[in-house]
Scaffold this active site. Structure first.
Site, PDB file in Angstrom:
ATOM      1  N   HIS A  42      39.609  52.838 -48.050  1.00 36.46           N
ATOM      2  CA  HIS A  42      38.795  51.759 -48.631  1.00 36.46           C
ATOM      3  C   HIS A  42      37.421  52.381 -48.876  1.00 36.46           C
ATOM      4  CE1 HIS A  42      37.114  47.374 -48.069  1.00 36.46           C
ATOM      5  NE2 HIS A  42      36.356  48.075 -48.889  1.00 36.46           N
ATOM      6  N   CYS A  60      34.760  47.867 -54.342  1.00 33.71           N
ATOM      7  CA  CYS A  60      35.418  48.950 -53.608  1.00 33.71           C
ATOM      8  C   CYS A  60      36.844  49.136 -54.106  1.00 33.71           C
ATOM      9  CB  CYS A  60      35.488  48.628 -52.114  1.00 33.71           C
ATOM     10  SG  CYS A  60      33.883  48.448 -51.302  1.00 33.71           S
ATOM     11  N   THR A  87      43.567  46.122 -45.746  1.00 35.34           N
ATOM     12  CA  THR A  87      42.105  46.093 -45.815  1.00 35.34           C
ATOM     13  C   THR A  87      41.682  44.793 -46.485  1.00 35.34           C
ATOM     14  OG1 THR A  87      40.106  47.400 -46.249  1.00 35.34           O
ATOM     15  CG2 THR A  87      41.749  47.359 -48.007  1.00 35.34           C
TER      16      THR A  87
END
Length: 161
Positions: free
Chosen positions: A46, A29, A23
């Protein structure tokens, strides 16, 4: 060499060796991985925000830590992972914006990191490594063959946890 499977923002996926999950651009995040070293099954979520309970109609379970981590856990088991062997690693949770005072909005990264720890404790999955906080974004890769979690950040050395 396996495939590289991308996990988008507010997204999750699972893979088996020799594939790699990746990711991009984790700021505040969290990129949370679950891994079963015997089955060589890995999963990554994620998520952007810690808690879906503040929202009435949550249609994207992967956007939130509480729902995204549980969904990832269930998908790992459905794919053949043993919950008693699973280990977790997390990265991200940066404080990307300078905010004066102790604004709840300001420290989303810290709250996201905390949510990961709460959910993992609830699921009884050990958190074996983390690279969180500070003020820079990260791109991560989970190698499903080894469980190695590689963290790349601009201007930083590549880190494997």
């Amino acid at each position: 060499m396996g495939s590289v499977i991308k996990v988008g923002m507010a997204d999750l996926n699972i893979a088996k060796a020799p594939d790699i999950l990746t990711t991009l651009g984790l700021g505040s995040c969290i990129g949370l991985t679950l891994y079963d070293p015997a089955a060589k099954i890995g999963g990554m979520v994620h998520y952007m925000l810690p808690d879906s309970t503040k929202l009435k109609n949550n249609t994207n379970i992967a956007k939130f830590g509480d729902t995204g981590i549980k969904e990832l856990y269930h998908r790992m088991i459905a794919a053949g992972a043993n919950p008693h062997r699973m280990v977790a690693k997390i990265a991200g949770g940066a404080c990307m914006f300078e905010v004066s005072g102790l604004s709840a909005v300001g420290n989303v990264g810290g709250r996201n990191t905390e949510e990961a720890k709460i959910m993992l404790a609830e699921l009884k999955i050990p958190l074996v490594a983390e690279d969180t906080g500070l003020n820079y974004g990260r791109t991560v890769e989970l190698d499903c063959s080894t469980g190695a979690y590689t963290i790349k950040a601009v201007g930083k050395d590549i880190k494997v946890i």
